[in-house]
Write a protein that holds these residues in place. Structure first.
Motif, PDB file in Angstrom:
ATOM      1  N   ILE A  45       0.833  -1.208   0.000  1.00  0.00           N
ATOM      2  CA  ILE A  45       0.000   0.000   0.000  1.00  0.00           C
ATOM      3  C   ILE A  45       0.861   1.249   0.000  1.00  0.00           C
ATOM      4  O   ILE A  45       2.041   1.227   0.381  1.00  0.00           O
ATOM      5  CB  ILE A  45      -0.957   0.037   1.219  1.00  0.00           C
ATOM      6  N   TRP A  46       0.253   2.347  -0.403  1.00  0.00           N
ATOM      7  CA  TRP A  46       0.881   3.663  -0.370  1.00  0.00           C
ATOM      8  C   TRP A  46       0.273   4.453   0.773  1.00  0.00           C
ATOM      9  O   TRP A  46      -0.940   4.450   0.963  1.00  0.00           O
ATOM     10  CB  TRP A  46       0.638   4.397  -1.693  1.00  0.00           C
ATOM     11  N   ILE A  47       1.145   5.089   1.559  1.00  0.00           N
ATOM     12  CA  ILE A  47       0.685   5.907   2.677  1.00  0.00           C
ATOM     13  C   ILE A  47       1.343   7.283   2.620  1.00  0.00           C
ATOM     14  O   ILE A  47       2.379   7.464   1.984  1.00  0.00           O
ATOM     15  CB  ILE A  47       0.999   5.258   4.051  1.00  0.00           C
ATOM     16  N   ASN A  48       0.728   8.215   3.315  1.00  0.00           N
ATOM     17  CA  ASN A  48       1.311   9.533   3.527  1.00  0.00           C
ATOM     18  C   ASN A  48       1.691   9.585   4.999  1.00  0.00           C
ATOM     19  O   ASN A  48       0.828   9.566   5.868  1.00  0.00           O
ATOM     20  CB  ASN A  48       0.299  10.623   3.193  1.00  0.00           C
ATOM     21  N   TYR A  49       2.996   9.606   5.266  1.00  0.00           N
ATOM     22  CA  TYR A  49       3.473   9.698   6.633  1.00  0.00           C
ATOM     23  C   TYR A  49       4.221  11.018   6.787  1.00  0.00           C
ATOM     24  O   TYR A  49       5.280  11.206   6.212  1.00  0.00           O
ATOM     25  CB  TYR A  49       4.392   8.527   6.989  1.00  0.00           C
ATOM     26  N   LYS A  50       3.624  11.932   7.507  1.00  0.00           N
ATOM     27  CA  LYS A  50       4.219  13.251   7.762  1.00  0.00           C
ATOM     28  C   LYS A  50       4.647  13.944   6.468  1.00  0.00           C
ATOM     29  O   LYS A  50       5.726  14.502   6.370  1.00  0.00           O
ATOM     30  CB  LYS A  50       5.400  13.127   8.719  1.00  0.00           C
ATOM     31  N   GLY A  51       3.777  13.892   5.471  1.00  0.00           N
ATOM     32  CA  GLY A  51       4.038  14.574   4.210  1.00  0.00           C
ATOM     33  C   GLY A  51       4.922  13.806   3.251  1.00  0.00           C
ATOM     34  O   GLY A  51       5.190  14.281   2.148  1.00  0.00           O
ATOM     35  N   GLN A  52       5.368  12.621   3.615  1.00  0.00           N
ATOM     36  CA  GLN A  52       6.188  11.794   2.734  1.00  0.00           C
ATOM     37  C   GLN A  52       5.379  10.596   2.259  1.00  0.00           C
ATOM     38  O   GLN A  52       4.733   9.918   3.065  1.00  0.00           O
ATOM     39  CB  GLN A  52       7.441  11.302   3.458  1.00  0.00           C
ATOM     40  N   ILE A  53       5.414  10.350   0.965  1.00  0.00           N
ATOM     41  CA  ILE A  53       4.715   9.216   0.389  1.00  0.00           C
ATOM     42  C   ILE A  53       5.625   7.996   0.525  1.00  0.00           C
ATOM     43  O   ILE A  53       6.789   8.038   0.141  1.00  0.00           O
ATOM     44  CB  ILE A  53       4.382   9.459  -1.102  1.00  0.00           C
ATOM     45  N   ARG A  54       5.072   6.925   1.088  1.00  0.00           N
ATOM     46  CA  ARG A  54       5.854   5.709   1.310  1.00  0.00           C
ATOM     47  C   ARG A  54       5.066   4.504   0.826  1.00  0.00           C
ATOM     48  O   ARG A  54       3.841   4.473   0.904  1.00  0.00           O
ATOM     49  CB  ARG A  54       6.162   5.512   2.787  1.00  0.00           C
ATOM     50  N   PHE A  55       5.819   3.505   0.352  1.00  0.00           N
ATOM     51  CA  PHE A  55       5.244   2.230  -0.057  1.00  0.00           C
ATOM     52  C   PHE A  55       5.606   1.213   1.010  1.00  0.00           C
ATOM     53  O   PHE A  55       6.784   1.006   1.296  1.00  0.00           O
ATOM     54  CB  PHE A  55       5.791   1.805  -1.420  1.00  0.00           C
ATOM     55  N   ILE A  56       4.596   0.590   1.619  1.00  0.00           N
ATOM     56  CA  ILE A  56       4.831  -0.356   2.703  1.00  0.00           C
ATOM     57  C   ILE A  56       3.953  -1.588   2.527  1.00  0.00           C
ATOM     58  O   ILE A  56       3.056  -1.609   1.680  1.00  0.00           O
ATOM     59  CB  ILE A  56       4.551   0.289   4.083  1.00  0.00           C
ATOM     60  N   SER A  57       4.190  -2.567   3.362  1.00  0.00           N
ATOM     61  CA  SER A  57       3.375  -3.773   3.360  1.00  0.00           C
ATOM     62  C   SER A  57       2.092  -3.541   4.153  1.00  0.00           C
ATOM     63  O   SER A  57       2.118  -2.898   5.209  1.00  0.00           O
ATOM     64  CB  SER A  57       4.164  -4.921   3.994  1.00  0.00           C
ATOM     65  N   LEU A  58       1.006  -4.072   3.672  1.00  0.00           N
ATOM     66  CA  LEU A  58      -0.268  -3.960   4.368  1.00  0.00           C
ATOM     67  C   LEU A  58      -0.178  -4.557   5.774  1.00  0.00           C
ATOM     68  O   LEU A  58      -0.811  -4.083   6.710  1.00  0.00           O
ATOM     69  CB  LEU A  58      -1.367  -4.657   3.568  1.00  0.00           C
TER      70      LEU A  58
END
Length: 65
Positions: free
Chosen positions: A42-55
């Motif tokens: 999944i793609w998330i927004n963490y503190k203004g940074q876009i990150r690709f992580i595992s669900l």
């Protein structure tokens, strides 16, 4: 958790391995979308940074709902 649980904007709590820039006191992130190759990334927004992580590294943050 399956694909029906998450919609854009869902607030998540990161529970995976620490990464550079992660503040353990503030693990909340916003769900942006699923990877086009499947439902495990999944793609998330963490503190203004876009990150690709595992669900498997997140859970829905019920404390914020």
């Amino acid at each position: 958790m399956n694909k029906q649980h998450l919609t854009a904007g869902t607030l998540l709590r990161y529970t995976g391995k620490p990464f550079e820039g992660l503040d353990p006191q503030s693990p909340q992130a916003e769900f942006l979308g699923y990877d086009s190759n499947g439902w495990t990334g999944i793609w998330i927004n963490y503190k203004g940074q876009i990150r690709f992580i595992s669900l498997s590294d997140v859970e829905v943050d019920n404390a914020i709902i």
